[in-house]
Motif scaffolding. Sequence first.
Motif, mmCIF file in Angstrom:
data_model
loop_
_atom_site.group_PDB
_atom_site.id
_atom_site.type_symbol
_atom_site.label_atom_id
_atom_site.label_comp_id
_atom_site.label_asym_id
_atom_site.label_seq_id
_atom_site.Cartn_x
_atom_site.Cartn_y
_atom_site.Cartn_z
ATOM 1 N N MET B 36 69.848 34.864 53.770
ATOM 2 C CA MET B 36 70.137 33.931 52.678
ATOM 3 C C MET B 36 71.593 33.987 52.246
ATOM 4 O O MET B 36 72.191 32.970 51.899
ATOM 5 C CB MET B 36 69.208 34.229 51.508
ATOM 6 C CG MET B 36 67.836 33.653 51.762
ATOM 7 S SD MET B 36 66.729 33.912 50.404
ATOM 8 C CE MET B 36 66.659 35.664 50.400
ATOM 9 N N LEU B 39 73.371 31.700 54.498
ATOM 10 C CA LEU B 39 73.268 30.303 54.086
ATOM 11 C C LEU B 39 74.201 30.033 52.910
ATOM 12 O O LEU B 39 74.889 29.015 52.868
ATOM 13 C CB LEU B 39 71.828 29.971 53.662
ATOM 14 C CG LEU B 39 70.789 29.763 54.752
ATOM 15 C CD1 LEU B 39 69.490 29.271 54.129
ATOM 16 C CD2 LEU B 39 71.274 28.748 55.762
ATOM 17 N N PHE B 43 77.150 27.193 53.000
ATOM 18 C CA PHE B 43 77.128 26.042 52.092
ATOM 19 C C PHE B 43 78.267 26.106 51.080
ATOM 20 O O PHE B 43 78.817 25.087 50.688
ATOM 21 C CB PHE B 43 75.771 25.949 51.386
ATOM 22 C CG PHE B 43 74.656 25.545 52.302
ATOM 23 C CD1 PHE B 43 74.860 24.575 53.275
ATOM 24 C CD2 PHE B 43 73.402 26.129 52.206
ATOM 25 C CE1 PHE B 43 73.835 24.195 54.135
ATOM 26 C CE2 PHE B 43 72.373 25.752 53.053
ATOM 27 C CZ PHE B 43 72.593 24.789 54.025
ATOM 28 N N PRO B 124 63.876 22.244 42.661
ATOM 29 C CA PRO B 124 63.972 21.634 43.995
ATOM 30 C C PRO B 124 63.196 20.323 44.080
ATOM 31 O O PRO B 124 62.075 20.237 43.586
ATOM 32 C CB PRO B 124 63.351 22.692 44.914
ATOM 33 C CG PRO B 124 63.594 23.971 44.210
ATOM 34 C CD PRO B 124 63.512 23.668 42.751
ATOM 35 N N ASP B 125 63.854 19.318 44.693
ATOM 36 C CA ASP B 125 63.229 18.031 44.949
ATOM 37 C C ASP B 125 62.980 17.196 43.691
ATOM 38 O O ASP B 125 62.303 16.189 43.757
ATOM 39 C CB ASP B 125 61.897 18.230 45.712
ATOM 40 C CG ASP B 125 61.801 17.260 46.893
ATOM 41 O OD1 ASP B 125 62.853 16.672 47.230
ATOM 42 O OD2 ASP B 125 60.707 17.095 47.447
ATOM 43 N N LEU B 130 68.145 15.493 42.665
ATOM 44 C CA LEU B 130 68.540 14.704 43.833
ATOM 45 C C LEU B 130 69.631 13.692 43.482
ATOM 46 O O LEU B 130 70.326 13.203 44.369
ATOM 47 C CB LEU B 130 67.319 13.995 44.428
ATOM 48 C CG LEU B 130 66.291 14.924 45.085
ATOM 49 C CD1 LEU B 130 65.172 14.121 45.731
ATOM 50 C CD2 LEU B 130 66.937 15.830 46.120
ATOM 51 N N LYS B 134 75.526 16.585 46.812
ATOM 52 C CA LYS B 134 74.776 17.412 47.762
ATOM 53 C C LYS B 134 74.980 18.919 47.559
ATOM 54 O O LYS B 134 74.044 19.701 47.638
ATOM 55 C CB LYS B 134 75.169 17.036 49.192
ATOM 56 C CG LYS B 134 74.542 15.733 49.621
ATOM 57 C CD LYS B 134 75.026 15.312 50.992
ATOM 58 C CE LYS B 134 74.306 14.043 51.441
ATOM 59 N NZ LYS B 134 74.849 13.512 52.691
ATOM 60 N N ILE B 137 72.821 20.212 44.842
ATOM 61 C CA ILE B 137 71.417 20.333 45.257
ATOM 62 C C ILE B 137 71.216 21.658 45.973
ATOM 63 O O ILE B 137 70.276 22.409 45.705
ATOM 64 C CB ILE B 137 71.027 19.174 46.195
ATOM 65 C CG1 ILE B 137 71.236 17.819 45.512
ATOM 66 C CG2 ILE B 137 69.588 19.328 46.682
ATOM 67 C CD1 ILE B 137 70.961 16.628 46.408
ATOM 68 N N LEU B 138 72.154 21.958 46.892
ATOM 69 C CA LEU B 138 72.024 23.189 47.674
ATOM 70 C C LEU B 138 72.215 24.417 46.790
ATOM 71 O O LEU B 138 71.539 25.430 46.956
ATOM 72 C CB LEU B 138 73.038 23.191 48.813
ATOM 73 C CG LEU B 138 72.742 22.165 49.912
ATOM 74 C CD1 LEU B 138 73.902 22.089 50.888
ATOM 75 C CD2 LEU B 138 71.461 22.528 50.651
ATOM 76 N N GLY B 141 69.087 24.968 45.071
ATOM 77 C CA GLY B 141 68.109 25.424 46.060
ATOM 78 C C GLY B 141 68.279 26.910 46.318
ATOM 79 O O GLY B 141 67.322 27.694 46.266
ATOM 80 N N LEU B 142 69.539 27.308 46.564
ATOM 81 C CA LEU B 142 69.810 28.728 46.808
ATOM 82 C C LEU B 142 69.475 29.560 45.582
ATOM 83 O O LEU B 142 68.907 30.652 45.685
ATOM 84 C CB LEU B 142 71.287 28.923 47.170
ATOM 85 C CG LEU B 142 71.710 28.472 48.569
ATOM 86 C CD1 LEU B 142 73.225 28.392 48.659
ATOM 87 C CD2 LEU B 142 71.177 29.421 49.623
ATOM 88 N N VAL B 145 65.664 29.938 45.384
ATOM 89 C CA VAL B 145 65.083 30.721 46.478
ATOM 90 C C VAL B 145 65.532 32.184 46.393
ATOM 91 O O VAL B 145 64.727 33.106 46.496
ATOM 92 C CB VAL B 145 65.463 30.107 47.839
ATOM 93 C CG1 VAL B 145 65.067 31.042 48.970
ATOM 94 C CG2 VAL B 145 64.755 28.770 48.015
#
Lengths: 534, 206
Positions: B36, B39, B43, B124-125, B130, B134, B137-138, B141-142, B145
């Motif tokens: 992770m 990632l 990003f 998320p989502d 959204l 971008k 969003i990431l 998300g990170l 998670v």
Amino acid sequence: MSAGYQAPKSFLDNHGKSSGAAAWILSTDHKRIGILYLCSMLTFFSVAVVIGLLMRIELIAAGKTIMEAKTYNAFFTVHGMIMIFLFIIPGIPAAFGNFIMPIQIGAKDVAFPRLNLLSWWLYISGGLIAVLSLFTGGGAPDTGWTFYAPYSIRTGTNVSLAVFAAFVLGFSSILTGLNFVTTIHRMRAPGMTWFRMPLFPWSLYATGWVQIVATPVLAITLLLLIFERSFGVGFFDPAKGGDPILFEHLFWIYSHPAVYIMILPAMGVISEIVPVFARKGIFGYKAIVLSSLSIAGVGYLVWGHHMFTSGMSDTSRWIFSLLTFIVAVPSGVKVFNWVSSLYKGSIDVRPPFLYVMAFIFLFSIGGLTGLINGALSTNIHIHGTYFIVGHFHYVMFGGTGIAFFGALHFWFPKMFGRMYSEKIARVAVALLFIGLNTLYFPMLVLGWQGMPRRYYDYLPQFQPLNVISTIGSWIVAAALIIMFTNLIRSLFKGEKAAGNPWDGTTLEWTVSSPPPHENFEEGPVITHGPYQRT
Amino acid sequence: MSAETEIKAAPHGDYVGAKVGMWLFLVTEVLLFGGMFLLYSVFRSKYPQDFHEAAKELSVALGAANTVILLTSSLTMALSIGYLRSGKKKPSVLFQTATILLGFAFLVNKYFEWGAKIQHGLYPDSPELLALPKGEILFYGLYYVMTGLHGLHVIVGMIILSVLLVFTSKDIVNGHSFIKLENGGLYWHLVDLIWIYLFPLFYLIT
């Protein structure tokens, strides 16, 4: 020893506290766990073989033969998943490593016997979850065993559960690796220095490190895939800024080293069988040890060669290509050492040795075709074709599979205390050798001519070779049936095996067949190398 | 049979072996989070500006409070081991309890932090998320998670420590056999250590 000496009860007769099935599935004896693994793996293996046979029948003619295209997609996914995660990866370490390695290093058991049992429980749970995923939700996954994004995120099939099964199996694999590395560090008998250790434990040691260092990366990749499917996080979705290529990177950072989890223990088996039947020491013991370690190390850095056509900078492509060529060197070192060990030996051609010969031939084809894949220019030509399918089946079945069955024939008398019919075993290995070449060599040619992998249908000019390949699959099936009939029959009717039926020199041949509960009546003290003959 | 020829002591008595096993397990945990962190770095380098904007939304105060809580819990963990090793059961039990409670406090804090974000429609989502660039969003998300998986490790750690607490009060873990508690402590410190990296990556560098 007193006159009234009685041989100790073998582990097969020593039930411990429980009886019946519980004496097996609750046993922490490394030998019983090894046999548990062996039986469960061979069950899964048989299922995947049947699926493979059905796929070959489908491919005997162009167009629909016996199944729908969607079924075919599910079949190649399930065949790959079972063969990789339930047979080849746990394969030799979990079955033979568990049984033989502690005896070979002069230990009573592994370092963490209860953890060892937990590994098997995780393995069998993972296996059952995988089976469950075929019949629930949206049906069997159809992504291929690689679960590439974005398709694996979008397909309605039951990918999440299948991926979770692989996650559980990965956990089992990590615990086995961790257990073996600790065992080899801490439990070697007095006098067994690192370089007096047999080569099979050495190969498991290298494998254990790969399991520890690589598998967590797969675990997180699979978890992320589940998160993507359940919550739509977006890491692998370009619409949300993510990148599907990242999934491929993460996946292969594990899955290429996993190739060495599959092949290193197989090489360890070969390194044990060769000196026994050549009746002399192994040539280049240290070179074989170091080649195992360097394969484990360099193997971690070559994953990019699976992605030459996925979109990568030219610089990273040639670096990955170069590293791929470098990792082939230690494998070559091993092959040359095995062959040199035979030089001036007084070779006794018994069934396990025939498996070694088959291994060296088939693995060499698998390894050399690997270099054709590893070279950038040829890779572009054959990427995603049947050449790849032929290549990795030569390595996986021709290499690891053959070594697995070689190990089974080599240690069968030790594990079960019975001999099998050598004549039938010879017939089986000969048929298997012919069958594997008939099955997989046409795939190499088909791939070179441009037949894509994972396709349900093909152009008419590819039919003759596909027919030959399918006939090969029947020969393989016949060989397997003969082999297993022979072995299962011997379990009950075979002659009683002596403690050292092959004239081996390592410690497992100094104890009775099958070995007693805690392996040694008196702890061994090691004073010389593993393959020295007195 | 002389002492030299004896096979090494029974496995469960091997103190060093148990430690080796635990450290190897910690290696796998680091690599699990490593995927992770990989990632995150990819990003972040792709969307530095978006990450900068998104990180401003996180509350440094809440993050800092959780950092203090976890660091203190590592201290109480170490103290409980120290006391048990010198045979003092009572303070050891006390500090183990304190460690579990601090873990719980961390989760309560996290609950309110996540709750506020979700209330603002940032999960998320979600349609609100959204609509953002971008990179943001990431980032979220990170955030979910990585801190979520870390939170899961806190919960697992608390379960392990609760079992050890029972073991200690039943004298299964005691002044002579304390490896289980030490290994539990190692796990707890790892959970702490991962937070030490998460805190600056999400809250401090904006």
